[in-house]
Design an enzyme around this catalytic site. Structure first.
Site, PDB file in Angstrom:
ATOM      1  N   ASP A 106       0.535  -1.488  -0.252  1.00 60.53           N
ATOM      2  CA  ASP A 106       0.171  -0.215  -0.059  1.00 60.53           C
ATOM      3  C   ASP A 106       0.723   1.174   0.017  1.00 60.53           C
ATOM      4  O   ASP A 106       2.334   1.114   0.497  1.00 60.53           O
ATOM      5  CB  ASP A 106      -0.577  -0.032   1.263  1.00 60.53           C
ATOM      6  CG  ASP A 106      -2.178  -1.036   0.948  1.00 60.53           C
ATOM      7  OD1 ASP A 106      -2.205  -1.150   0.144  1.00 60.53           O
ATOM      8  OD2 ASP A 106      -2.534  -1.555   2.300  1.00 60.53           O
ATOM      9  N   PRO A 107      -0.175   2.378  -0.393  1.00 62.88           N
ATOM     10  CA  PRO A 107       0.833   3.419  -1.159  1.00 62.88           C
ATOM     11  C   PRO A 107       1.815   3.845   0.931  1.00 62.88           C
ATOM     12  O   PRO A 107       2.483   4.585   0.976  1.00 62.88           O
ATOM     13  CB  PRO A 107      -0.011   4.445  -1.253  1.00 62.88           C
ATOM     14  CG  PRO A 107      -0.897   3.764  -2.000  1.00 62.88           C
ATOM     15  CD  PRO A 107      -0.979   2.996  -1.189  1.00 62.88           C
TER      16      PRO A 107
END
Length: 310
Positions: A41-42
């Site tokens: 995930d970012p």
């Protein structure tokens, strides 16, 4: 001149998607073909397995059953995405919790269980990613998946912040694990930090940083070395020729055979798959059934150099 093919571990920084990280790396190092395995995930950081050129063909054959993470959970609040990027949807008190209580609760998560993926995930349903539906305020039933938690330990506890380390099977959502743990402890929680610290037997110390100026030879992993759960067959010259002609090969073309150098969590599924070599040159993967060898996934050596000394 042939292009080198290899794997490497890249340390993805916080604040960017895995794909954006890969795009920067590709442009900086002038790589023609590249891919990554295991999206982060970012908001997360840590290990990304990157394949260069011909290595991209072999992601699906790699044993990545175990992954290790360090995570920070904040109790007393819940977000719609179960992580720090989401919108707060609930809050509540955090009861008094001793370290011993937390450890006992964690023990109930060890081993095999079923986990329902979150709405904020990249799983596709009828051609649409779940997070696209979630952003529209739509929630649909999701099928629970089998997961396995190998390790779950406390690194730090000072209410309402809990830092953990966990080793889990592929496909486990740490956000869901954190939320479920909070519920067992009588509260709610979300993930504020996440770092993947272990992947395919490698740690962060083996990863290349995104701002590194060149890829060191010591960081380049031969394709065959990432396929250590398969046995090795060494073919004679005629065997190599017939393999690339798409013909079946008999045992008479095998000079020697070596067992797998590592056990795999999926060993039972790979017994008929083997790595094939001629001298020190890695040719690719083949199947061996009833003494008949059939090409499965071969290296294009005309365009790429994937030589291995395994």
């Amino acid at each position: 001149m042939s292009e080198p093919s290899y794997f490497l571990f890249l340390h993805k920084p916080k604040g960017m998607t895995s794909q954006a990280c890969l795009t920067i790396f590709k442009k900086k190092h002038k790589i023609k073909k590249i891919g990554h395995h295991g999206t982060l995930d970012p908001f997360a950081e840590g290990l990304l397995l990157v394949g260069v050129n011909e290595a991209t063909k072999y992601f699906c054959y790699i044993d990545d059953e175990k992954k290790t993470y360090q995570a920070t959970i904040v109790f007393g609040k819940q977000t719609d995405s179960l992580d720090v990027t989401g919108r707060e949807v609930a809050s509540g008190e955090v009861p008094y919790l001793s370290r011993e209580q937390i450890v006992l609760a964690m023990a109930t998560f060890l081993g095999e269980s079923q986990q329902t993926p979150p709405m904020f995930s990249a799983i596709k349903v009828n051609g649409k990613k779940l997070y696209e539906l979630a952003r529209q305020g739509v929630a649909i039933p999701r099928q629970a998946r089998r997961i396995f938690v190998f390790e779950l330990d406390v690194l730090f506890w000072e209410s309402p912040v809990l830092k953990i380390v966990t080793t889990v099977s592929r496909g486990t959502y740490i956000r869901v694990l954190a939320s479920d743990l909070a519920k067992v402890l009588g509260t709610m929680g979300y993930l504020s930090e996440l770092s993947r610290t272990g992947l395919c037997g490698a740690g962060l110390e083996q990863a290349m940083s995104l701002d590194q100026e060149e890829v060191l030879l010591s960081q380049q992993i031969a394709i065959a070395d990432m396929l250590s759960q398969y046995r090795s067959l060494y073919l004679n010259q005629e065997g190599e020729k017939r393999l690339f002609q798409g013909k079946l090969i008999g045992r008479e073309c095998v000079i020697s055979e070596l067992p797998p150098s590592a056990m795999s969590a999926t060993q039972g599924l790979t017994n008929n798959v083997c790595k094939v070599f001629h001298d020190k040159k890695f040719l690719g993967l083949a199947t061996l059934e009833r003494d008949v060898i059939r090409a499965k996934r071969l290296i294009n050596h005309k365009k790429n150099d994937a030589t291995s000394v395994s």
